[in-house]
Write an enzyme that holds these catalytic residues in place. Structure first.
Site, PDB file in Angstrom:
ATOM      1  N   LYS A   1       0.862  -1.181   0.000  1.00  0.00           N
ATOM      2  CA  LYS A   1       0.000   0.000   0.000  1.00  0.00           C
ATOM      3  C   LYS A   1       0.898   1.231   0.000  1.00  0.00           C
ATOM      4  O   LYS A   1       1.907   1.269   0.711  1.00  0.00           O
ATOM      5  CB  LYS A   1      -0.886  -0.016   1.249  1.00  0.00           C
ATOM      6  CG  LYS A   1      -1.853   1.151   1.358  1.00  0.00           C
ATOM      7  CD  LYS A   1      -2.742   1.044   2.599  1.00  0.00           C
ATOM      8  CE  LYS A   1      -3.765   2.151   2.683  1.00  0.00           C
ATOM      9  NZ  LYS A   1      -4.649   2.026   3.855  1.00  0.00           N
TER      10      LYS A   1
ATOM     11  N   SER B   1      -9.598   2.173   2.869  1.00  0.00           N
ATOM     12  CA  SER B   1      -8.691   2.903   2.015  1.00  0.00           C
ATOM     13  C   SER B   1      -7.684   2.017   1.277  1.00  0.00           C
ATOM     14  O   SER B   1      -7.060   2.481   0.324  1.00  0.00           O
ATOM     15  CB  SER B   1      -7.905   3.928   2.839  1.00  0.00           C
ATOM     16  OG  SER B   1      -7.122   3.282   3.815  1.00  0.00           O
TER      17      SER B   1
ATOM     18  N   SER C   1      -9.837  -0.208   7.121  1.00  0.00           N
ATOM     19  CA  SER C   1      -9.283  -0.142   5.764  1.00  0.00           C
ATOM     20  C   SER C   1      -8.586  -1.391   5.254  1.00  0.00           C
ATOM     21  O   SER C   1      -8.194  -1.427   4.086  1.00  0.00           O
ATOM     22  CB  SER C   1      -8.331   1.037   5.644  1.00  0.00           C
ATOM     23  OG  SER C   1      -9.072   2.212   5.457  1.00  0.00           O
TER      24      SER C   1
HETATM   25  N1  GLN Z   1     -13.125   4.568   6.376  1.00  0.00           N
HETATM   26  C1  GLN Z   1     -12.414   5.014   7.526  1.00  0.00           C
HETATM   27  C2  GLN Z   1     -11.979   6.444   7.328  1.00  0.00           C
HETATM   28  O1  GLN Z   1     -12.259   6.984   6.330  1.00  0.00           O
HETATM   29  C3  GLN Z   1     -11.269   4.114   7.819  1.00  0.00           C
HETATM   30  C4  GLN Z   1     -10.045   4.401   7.040  1.00  0.00           C
HETATM   31  C5  GLN Z   1      -8.881   3.544   7.449  1.00  0.00           C
HETATM   32  O2  GLN Z   1      -9.046   2.535   8.131  1.00  0.00           O
HETATM   33  N2  GLN Z   1      -7.705   3.953   7.056  1.00  0.00           N
HETATM   34  O3  GLN Z   1     -11.356   7.013   8.154  1.00  0.00           O
END
Ligand code: GLN
Length: 490
Positions: free
Chosen positions: A82, A157, A181
């Site tokens: 990532k 994400s 994410s």
């Molecule tokens: N969807 C969540 C956010 O937007 C989690 C994102 C994540 O876990 N990096 O913060």
């Protein structure tokens, strides 16, 4: 070297590692095969940086070690990161214009550890800007498409990671999970992913979003593969991440085959309310029945503050983000605006042009909840409720060994389908509680819902119970074949 080359991308990490060790395939041909695939499938938007020469050099080095008999356990296994992990040999953008073209002088600890285990890096994978998002639509480098339906989001994400694994552009990928994410994109793309206990994996070199929540983990096609990768990724890093746990490195594959007879699976009532789409519920229910067949017992439990996890998370995460992102000022690294009048204007122009809308929104929310007069009303309250959410889990674990439920209320939605950021936030409801509590959680494919899109089951364990979670998932995958399903045309 082998007749298997055309099928290399269908092999799991475990299979590849064995064939490499037995010298039935070479790391070089494996790397070449995946590089060719990545080049042929750029349409998913999964990769942000590939450097074939670096990948091939790593592969040759792995072959040399394999020949010499001193190779690490994952020698020659391709993997992509990532783009939130800093890497010396590949650009790091964190999905942001702010870091366009940025090259880190060092590797993140997780990247270095996987390198020591012998993995060959295929490149960097698209993600939401600074890992803020649930649909991978907040990347400055374009959205990622879901290999099961190109008109759908892969989740976020870690959307590039999940899509690349699902499309078999890489056997495995790293991801990070701050509020879901790893688990949610794994669920949306029909792959397996695990977020370990907070502190298991070092955050050193992970571009920081919300430091008290961020955690690294693998996405792959099976629980067994996740166990192999997680074993290499975790371990204390006291000099570089003061929140890394002082628990020794573990072999997470050690109990994969343990019997599930007598396992108590907690079913939180709050995860099965009206908000849960019937198609997701049907797949999750079928998986729970399968666990009963495997000898587990379902135990009703309650996580009464589940709903509160949304406001609590969306106060704490932006608060930490607003502080973490203050470093992007056009001076230290990354992007700087071309034109400005004085120093203050340079900061302003740089941050205005460098950050996307969602990131700006969170910086504003975070600054607000931390400001004098609002700190007590919002931030402090959220911290108190966060503790209560963690306590609720401890109550539940008096009654059960693991907790199971949906990962998300629906299957993957259409790209552009959520016009309001609140819709994204609400869809995080089932992943946020474990994140706030710092508990390990995973997602494994358990069927298909509306539009033939994958459905994931979430398993949540108590602190440091990753080996047990992976065991539970592995036994399920031994008995079923949801995790082997492939998107059409792949
Ligand atoms: N969807 C969540 C956010 O937007 C989690 C994102 C994540 O876990 N990096 O913060």
């Amino acid at each position: 070297m082998t007749q298997m080359t055309s099928d290399l991308h269908d092999l799991t990490v475990a299979q590849l590692a064995t064939l490499l060790r037995e010298r039935k395939i070479s790391a070089l041909e494996t790397a070449q095969h995946f590089l060719t695939r990545a080049e042929a499938h750029t349409g998913f938007g999964a990769f942000l940086d590939v450097q074939p020469e670096i990948t091939l050099a790593q592969a040759r080095a792995a072959d040399t070690r394999l020949a010499a008999g001193n190779a690490g356990p994952l020698a020659g296994v391709p993997l992509a990161h990532k783009d939130i992990f800093v890497t010396r040999d590949f650009a790091t953008t964190a999905g942001s214009r702010m870091l366009k073209g940025y090259h880190s002088p060092f590797d993140a600890t997780v990247v270095a550890r996987l390198g020591q285990a012998g993995v060959v890096t295929l490149g960097k994978l698209n993600c939401d800007e600074f890992a803020m998002g649930s649909a991978n639509e907040n990347s400055a480098y374009g959205p990622v498409k879901n290999p099961w339906d190109l008109s759908c989001t892969p989740g976020g994400s870690s959307g590039g990671s999940a899509a690349a694994v699902a499309a078999r552009l890489t056997p495995a990928a790293t991801g990070t999970d701050t509020g879901g994410s790893i688990r949610q994109p794994a669920s949306f793309c029909g792959v397996t992913g695990i977020k370990p206990t907070y502190g298991r994996a070092s955050r050193y070199g992970m571009v920081a979003f919300a430091s008290s929540l961020d955690q690294a983990g693998p996405l792959a096609r099976s629980a067994e593969d996740c166990a192999l990768l997680l074993s290499a990724m975790c371990g204390p890093d006291p000099d570089r991440d003061s929140t890394s746990l002082d628990v020794p490195t573990e072999d997470f594959t050690r109990s994969l085959n343990a019997d599930l007879a007598g396992l108590r699976i907690g079913i939180p009532a709050e995860f099965f309310g009206d908000g849960l789409a019937p198609d997701v519920r049907a797949a999750v229910d079928a998986a729970l029945r399968e666990f009963e067949q495997l000898g587990a017992r379902l135990v009703p439990i309650s996580l009464p503050r589940t709903e509160l996890s949304i406001p609590v998370y969306y106060i704490i995460a932006p608060a930490e983000a607003s502080s973490n992102l203050s470093r992007f000022d056009g001076v230290k690294f990354g992007f700087r605006a071309d034109q400005y009048t004085d120093l203050n204007d340079m900061y302003q122009q740089t941050r205005d042009q460098g950050f996307g809308n969602e990131v700006k929104r969170r910086i504003m929310i975070g600054t607000y909840v931390l400001s004098h007069g609002y700190y007590d009303a919002y931030y402090l309250q959220a911290q108190k409720i966060r503790r209560m959410i963690a306590d609720d889990f401890q109550q539940a674990f008096q009654l059960c060994d693991v907790i199971a439920g949906p990962v998300a209320p629906t299957v993957a939605w259409k790209l552009g389908g959520h016009s309001d950021p609140l819709a994204d936030y609400l869809a995080d409801i089932f992943t946020l509680p474990a994140s706030l509590a710092g508990l390990p959680g995973m997602s494994l494919p358990v069927g298909f819902g509306a539009g033939k899109m994958p459905v994931g089951l979430q398993l949540i364990g108590n602190y440091l119970s990753e080996a047990r979670l992976l065991n539970v998932a592995h036994r399920f995958q031994q008995a079923t074949d949801w995790h082997t399903a492939k998107p059409q045309g792949i």
